[in-house]
Each structure stands twice: as structure tokens, then as C-alpha cells.
Enzyme design. Structure first.
Site, PDB file in Angstrom:
ATOM      1  N   LYS A 121      -1.929  14.115  16.664  1.00 40.72           N
ATOM      2  CA  LYS A 121      -3.004  13.687  15.764  1.00 40.72           C
ATOM      3  C   LYS A 121      -3.967  14.813  15.453  1.00 40.72           C
ATOM      4  CE  LYS A 121      -3.286   8.712  16.317  1.00 40.72           C
ATOM      5  NZ  LYS A 121      -4.167   7.568  16.581  1.00 40.72           N
ATOM      6  N   LYS A 204       8.451   8.061  13.268  1.00 38.84           N
ATOM      7  CA  LYS A 204       8.035   6.681  13.544  1.00 38.84           C
ATOM      8  C   LYS A 204       7.447   6.045  12.282  1.00 38.84           C
ATOM      9  CE  LYS A 204       4.002   5.880  15.597  1.00 38.84           C
ATOM     10  NZ  LYS A 204       2.870   5.501  16.444  1.00 38.84           N
ATOM     11  N   LYS A 207       1.251   3.483  10.018  1.00 41.00           N
ATOM     12  CA  LYS A 207       0.307   3.119   8.955  1.00 41.00           C
ATOM     13  C   LYS A 207      -0.346   4.349   8.362  1.00 41.00           C
ATOM     14  CE  LYS A 207      -2.235   1.025  12.755  1.00 41.00           C
ATOM     15  NZ  LYS A 207      -2.530  -0.269  13.274  1.00 41.00           N
TER      16      LYS A 207
HETATM   17  P1  AMP Z   1      -1.213   1.264  16.736  1.00 43.55           P
HETATM   18  O1  AMP Z   1      -0.940   0.782  15.378  1.00 43.55           O
HETATM   19  O2  AMP Z   1      -0.955   2.725  16.921  1.00 43.55           O
HETATM   20  O3  AMP Z   1      -2.530   0.800  17.302  1.00 43.55           O
HETATM   21  O4  AMP Z   1      -0.112   0.568  17.647  1.00 43.55           O
HETATM   22  C1  AMP Z   1      -0.214  -0.773  18.060  1.00 43.55           C
HETATM   23  C2  AMP Z   1       1.025  -1.220  18.787  1.00 43.55           C
HETATM   24  O5  AMP Z   1       2.153  -1.187  17.894  1.00 43.55           O
HETATM   25  C3  AMP Z   1       1.414  -0.332  19.981  1.00 43.55           C
HETATM   26  O6  AMP Z   1       1.949  -1.162  21.005  1.00 43.55           O
HETATM   27  C4  AMP Z   1       2.472   0.556  19.407  1.00 43.55           C
HETATM   28  O7  AMP Z   1       3.352   1.027  20.399  1.00 43.55           O
HETATM   29  C5  AMP Z   1       3.176  -0.386  18.438  1.00 43.55           C
HETATM   30  N1  AMP Z   1       3.816   0.363  17.346  1.00 43.55           N
HETATM   31  C6  AMP Z   1       3.208   1.106  16.390  1.00 43.55           C
HETATM   32  N2  AMP Z   1       4.095   1.660  15.556  1.00 43.55           N
HETATM   33  C7  AMP Z   1       5.327   1.259  15.989  1.00 43.55           C
HETATM   34  C8  AMP Z   1       6.658   1.490  15.546  1.00 43.55           C
HETATM   35  N3  AMP Z   1       6.927   2.243  14.481  1.00 43.55           N
HETATM   36  N4  AMP Z   1       7.662   0.898  16.236  1.00 43.55           N
HETATM   37  C9  AMP Z   1       7.423   0.122  17.308  1.00 43.55           C
HETATM   38  N5  AMP Z   1       6.185  -0.138  17.786  1.00 43.55           N
HETATM   39  C10 AMP Z   1       5.145   0.415  17.137  1.00 43.55           C
END
Ligand code: AMP
Ligand code: TRP
Length: 345
Positions: A121, A204, A207
């Protein structure tokens, strides 16, 4: 004074998602869908919208408020029941930030320097990154440990942060000579622990990806979902006859895994159905399945977003329940560390 005898910890699930922009299919399959499954198992479940984590990078205040409500609507629409699970936003329970300070003094610089998410990041601009972005995993450890949570369902990308939470618990317990914090177990399960970008199977789904074509947003309508799947990058080979044949074919594997996770079946079953056929067979079936599963969710999110005051009320209620668990654990921690607590009221 605090009872410092060794404890056995009853199972309690905690997880969190940042309200920093919309929800993606990755969040849904890797996290929220699994949160709902955990709730159905009858274990105590606590789910947090981690707004304090979100501000480790700049957030426009009005957009942050909206994203927090939208995230709450996403959880509710996916099936989180605010009576059975505790659902709240992090900043309404000050114990998280207070415990995070103590953990800032437990975790070592070297541990945090190893965190790959910070390196990704902050990139080449580490000197300009906020101190919060660097210390973020300590706050995440506090989120979990302030509830003595034992199990944390997350996607694959959070594994390293959970290992840090374990190291913090172990060091705290060792430094003060007691077994106060549980050593948490990551729960990284299912076919979709790492949903990849639709444009690049080595990245990955995120967002924050500049290309909207790379992800499916939970707010996308049926046409957008179908078009993104149709245009998803693939290779020219037909699908293999066995799961092993997906080795080295990141894009093919990703679509198979997404199908499996949406249909609640194993990737092998998807291969049994589509093996030997081209993407011309898999893609329309996947588009149909994705629309079938996501459209009701999308509609329910929109309905819930029409009443933001009700969402705020639910979050407030959840925060009250969360506070009543976290506060005594924070107070015990302060006692252990040697802080005087003599203020009345
Ligand atoms: P975040 O959006 O980074 O706060 O992630 C929130 C949750 O979603 C966490 O448990 C991440 O590990 C999961 N997550 C985010 N992106 C992915 C992805 N591409 N595949 C699987 N899990 C995801
Ligand atoms: N760091 C997590 C992410 O970016 C979100 C998060 C914050 C979290 N606190 C947590 C996840 C506690 C699980 C448990 O995805």
C-alpha cells in the site's frame, strides 16, 4: 484486582471489513458469505465495520459515512442478523483504540516492517504514508483480542496480520506471566479465499483497482455483472478434465473457484460439469449464477440504504453490546499493565 489465573477461552468469532469504498465479489465470497455461515453455527459472532482502519488512508468524511452505511447494508442484505450477531462500527467502541495503544508498545518495529500489505500500500512512498497505516495491524490485533475472540474468518490476504495478532498475544502473555489473551486461529476456508481480478489472474480482486472491469461490485446491476464476466480474461485452452489441470492457469482457476463458491459446491464438481468445454460454456453459466445470487442482495442493499437512520440505530445498538464485552477486558488489561483506575463513574 483482576483475576489473573489461566483461562480457557470459549469460542467467539470476530471479523472486520473496512468501509473504504464499495464491496466486491471478493469481500462477499472471501468474507461476508462466510460470516453468515459462522452465524448459522450458533457460535457467538461479532462483526465490525472498521472505520478507524479506513482512515489510515485519506477518506472524504461524507463518503466515509456513506460507505460505512453501505457496508452495514451489505452485511444485513447478505444475511447477518443483528439479533444473532453483534454488528457495529469500530469507532463507537473506544476500547479498540485504547488496547491498540498498549499493543503499539508490545509489537516490535521489525514485526511490522515485515508486513507485506504495508509495503504494497505504501509502495515507494513509505515516508509519506500515515503512521496509522504502519501501525494498522496492531489495531487489528486489538479489535480481535479486546473480545478474547478465538476464531477470525478472513480472506487469504489477512493471514500475515493474524499471525502478528498471535505474536502480540503470546508476547503480552509472556511479558506479564499469564495467559490473558487467546492465541487466535485464522479461519481461511472455502473455494474463494482469494478471488482474483477479472483482468489479471495474478492480482487480487480489489476495491482499489483503478479498472472497474477488474471486479464485480455488489452494487453492479445484472447487465454489468454479465458483461464483466463475458469480458473476463481467459486463455485459449478448453477447461481441463481435472482440478489439477488448473495449475498455472490463474484466470481459469479463478472463474472455476468463483462458480464453486457461488454455487456452494467444490471446484471438482464445477470441473465435472464443464471440463473439456471452452469458456463459451462456463462464462454464460457463471454470469447467470452470479446474477441469480447477487441481484437479490443488491436490491436489498438499495432498500436498506433508503433508511440510513435505521442503519445508524442498528449500529448503535450493536456498539452498546460490543462495548459491554470489550470494556471489562480492556479494564483487566489496564490492571495487568499497572495503570491506576480510580476515576468514579
Ligand atoms: P477489505 O476489503 O480489505 O477490508 O477486506 C475485508 C475482508 O474481505 C477480508 O477478510 C479480506 O481478506 C476479504 N477479501 C478482500 N478481497 C478479497 C478477495 N479478492 N478474495 C477473497 N477475500 C477477499
Ligand atoms: N485488516 C482487515 C482488512 O483489510 C480488516 C480488519 C480490521 C479485520 N480488523 C480486523 C479483519 C479484525 C479481521 C479481524 O481486510
Amino acid at each position: 484486582m483482576t483475576d489473573t489465573s489461566p483461562k480457557s477461552f470459549s469460542p467467539r468469532i470476530f471479523s472486520g471489513i473496512q468501509p473504504s469504498g464499495g464491496l466486491t465479489l471478493g469481500n462477499y465470497l472471501g468474507a461476508i458469505k462466510r460470516f453468515v455461515a459462522a452465524q448459522e453455527q450458533g457460535i457467538e459472532t461479532i462483526y465490525c465495520l472498521v472505520d478507524l482502519h479506513a482512515i489510515t488512508v485519506w477518506q472524504d468524511p461524507a463518503k466515509l459515512r456513506n460507505a460505512t452505511r453501505e457496508l452495514a447494508a451489505g452485511y444485513l442484505a447478505a444475511g447477518i442478523d443483528p439479533r444473532r450477531s453483534i454488528l457495529f462500527n469500530q469507532s463507537q467502541v473506544p476500547a479498540h483504540a485504547q488496547l491498540a495503544w498498549i499493543f503499539n508498545c508490545v509489537a516490535r518495529m521489525g514485526w511490522l516492517r515485515r508486513m507485506t500489505q504495508f509495503k504494497d500500500k505504501a509502495g515507494k512512498h513509505a515516508e509519506e504514508a500515515s503512521v496509522g497505516l504502519f501501525a494498522y495491524p496492531n489495531l487489528m490485533a486489538a479489535d480481535i483480542l479486546v473480545y478474547h475472540a478465538t476464531h477470525v474468518p478472513v480472506g487469504e490476504d489477512q493471514k500475515q496480520h493474524l499471525e502478528l495478532a498471535r505474536d502480540i498475544a503470546i508476547k503480552f502473555n509472556h511479558d506479564f506471566g499469564l495467559e490473558f489473551f487467546p492465541v487466535v486461529e485464522p479461519v481461511i476456508e472455502g473455494a474463494a479465499t482469494r478471488v482474483m481480478s477479472l483482468r489479471d489472474g495474478t492480482k487480487k480482486m480489489s476495491k482499489s483497482d483503478p479498472s472497474d472491469q477488474s471486479r464485480i461490485n455488489l452494487t453492479d446491476d445484472a447487465d454489468a455483472i454479465a458483461s464483466k464476466i463475458r469480458k473476463a480474461r481467459t486463455d485459449p485452452e478448453p477447461l481441463p478434465e481435472s482440478v489439477d489441470g488448473l495449475e498455472g492457469r490463474a484466470e481459469a482457476r479463478n472463474l472455476v473457484n468463483i462458480y464453486a463458491a457461488l454455487a456452494d459446491i467444490a471446484p471438482a464438481e464445477v470441473i465435472a460439469q464443464f471440463g473439456g468445454q471452452g469458456f463459451g460454456a462456463l462464462k454464460p453459466a457463471l454470469a447467470e449464477l452470479a446474477v441469480e445470487k447477487l441481484s437479490p442482495l443488491n436490491a436489498e442493499m438499495r432498500r436498506l440504504m433508503q433508511d440510513p437512520a435505521e442503519i445508524d440505530r442498528l449500529l448503535g445498538e450493536g456498539a452498546e453490546r460490543a462495548h459491554s464485552i470489550a470494556q471489562p477486558i480492556l479494564e483487566q488489561t489496564l490492571d495487568i499493565v499497572g495503570m491506576i483506575r480510580s476515576r468514579r463513574g
